[in-house]
Scaffold this active site. Structure first.
Site, PDB file in Angstrom:
ATOM      1  CG  ASP A  11      46.155  23.214 -26.741  1.00  0.00           C
ATOM      2  OD1 ASP A  11      46.309  24.468 -27.287  1.00  0.00           O
ATOM      3  OD2 ASP A  11      47.065  22.284 -26.941  1.00  0.00           O
ATOM      4  CG  ASP A  57      38.262  34.342  -4.696  1.00  0.00           C
ATOM      5  OD1 ASP A  57      38.623  35.379  -4.057  1.00  0.00           O
ATOM      6  OD2 ASP A  57      38.553  33.191  -4.209  1.00  0.00           O
ATOM      7  CG  ASP A  97      30.327  41.901  -5.514  1.00  0.00           C
ATOM      8  OD1 ASP A  97      31.213  41.074  -5.973  1.00  0.00           O
ATOM      9  OD2 ASP A  97      30.374  41.651  -4.269  1.00  0.00           O
ATOM     10  CB  THR A 101      25.377  36.589 -13.302  1.00  0.00           C
ATOM     11  OG1 THR A 101      25.575  37.401 -12.215  1.00  0.00           O
ATOM     12  CG2 THR A 101      26.146  36.823 -14.566  1.00  0.00           C
ATOM     13  CE1 TYR A 134      28.108  36.408  -5.390  1.00  0.00           C
ATOM     14  CE2 TYR A 134      28.536  38.356  -6.442  1.00  0.00           C
ATOM     15  CZ  TYR A 134      28.797  37.618  -5.484  1.00  0.00           C
ATOM     16  OH  TYR A 134      29.709  38.295  -4.334  1.00  0.00           O
ATOM     17  CD  GLU A 135      25.006  42.171 -13.288  1.00  0.00           C
ATOM     18  OE1 GLU A 135      25.143  43.140 -13.560  1.00  0.00           O
ATOM     19  OE2 GLU A 135      25.508  40.884 -13.789  1.00  0.00           O
TER      20      GLU A 135
END
Length: 266
Positions: A24, A43, A79, A115, A117-118
């Site tokens: 900020d 999540d 997913d 990514t 993960y993907e």
């Protein structure tokens, strides 16, 4: 628009309060300066009671609207099918026009940059859901169903109540929303103090809803302040709020409980 407290945003985003304050002060999240927000494989928080923690929940969408420029976008991938269905319902309700909606992004081969993960889940044959939400001009409507108004009421007035206390004292069968006040989980005015606070509000529109059913349907309707002296006669477990849920007044069915008046964030 009601913003999340920095402590709550910190917990949900898993970014420290110190870092958020740094962002900020550095002007990194100045209003209207962000072109695009990516939400990738967050999540899913599957329990219904955890919905407010989902990064596509209305609480977060309201915050994103503060930093996105007009026409700015949210690019969302997951997913998790239930989270995706929740998100494509939530986004349009809070001023984001949907496009590029797919429930199997890589069905015909890899699309765009993945990514790690993907790529892992693509290799396992797991479908990847994706959509884009483009911010449009929007004036938040007041919810018209009991479920929607209940969720917004809890977000506004019970945001700091633990999931354990909510489950035990408020959401369990036979309990009421106003138990956040009767169990002293949230500070509020009671009795005459609550009545005085309601009477001191400026004239204008407020909204009333019943907890439970009225004529076999959840009941939400606008009312005009100030109210008639006998307004609550024969009414039980009714709630008044303003359009932005900055205050609430509750008239219960228990003579020894309430009425209650609370301002959000107090």
């Amino acid at each position: 628009t009601k913003l999340l407290k920095i402590g709550i945003f910190s917990k949900l985003s898993r970014i420290s309060v110190r870092m958020l304050r740094y962002y900020d002060e550095a002007g990194l999240l100045a209003p209207g300066e962000v072109d695009r927000i990516y939400i990738n494989f967050c999540d899913p928080w599957p329990p219904k009671g955890q919905a407010k923690r989902r990064l596509t929940h209305r609480g977060f969408l309201s915050t994103y609207r503060q930093v996105l420029r007009p026409g700015g976008q949210i690019h969302f991938k997951t997913d998790n099918q239930p989270l995706f269905e929740f998100s494509v319902e939530e986004l349009p309700q809070f001023g984001f026009a949907l496009s590029e909606v797919t429930r199997n992004l890589h069905e015909n081969g890899p699309v765009g940059v993945m990514t790690d993960y993907e790529a892992k889940f693509y290799g396992l044959g797991q479908p990847i859901n994706r959509c884009v939400g483009t911010m449009t001009e929007w004036d938040a409507p007041f919810p018209t169903t009991f479920r929607a108004v209940k969720n917004q009421w809890l977000d506004a007035f019970a945001g700091d109540v633990s999931e354990a206390d909510l489950g035990k004292h408020v959401l369990a069968e036979g309990n009421y929303l106003w138990h956040i006040f009767s169990w002293k989980l949230v500070p509020c005015l009671e009795g005459g103090g609550a009545r005085d606070a309601l009477a001191a509000l400026p004239a204008g529109k407020a909204y009333l809803f019943y907890e439970g059913k009225w004529n076999d349907l959840p009941y939400v309707k606008p009312v005009e302040l100030p109210l008639a002296a006998n307004f609550f006669e024969d009414l039980h477990d009714v709630y008044l709020v303003d359009k932005d849920f900055t205050w609430t007044y509750v008239h219960t069915h228990e003579e020894a409980c309430g009425p209650y008046f609370c301002r959000a964030g107090t």
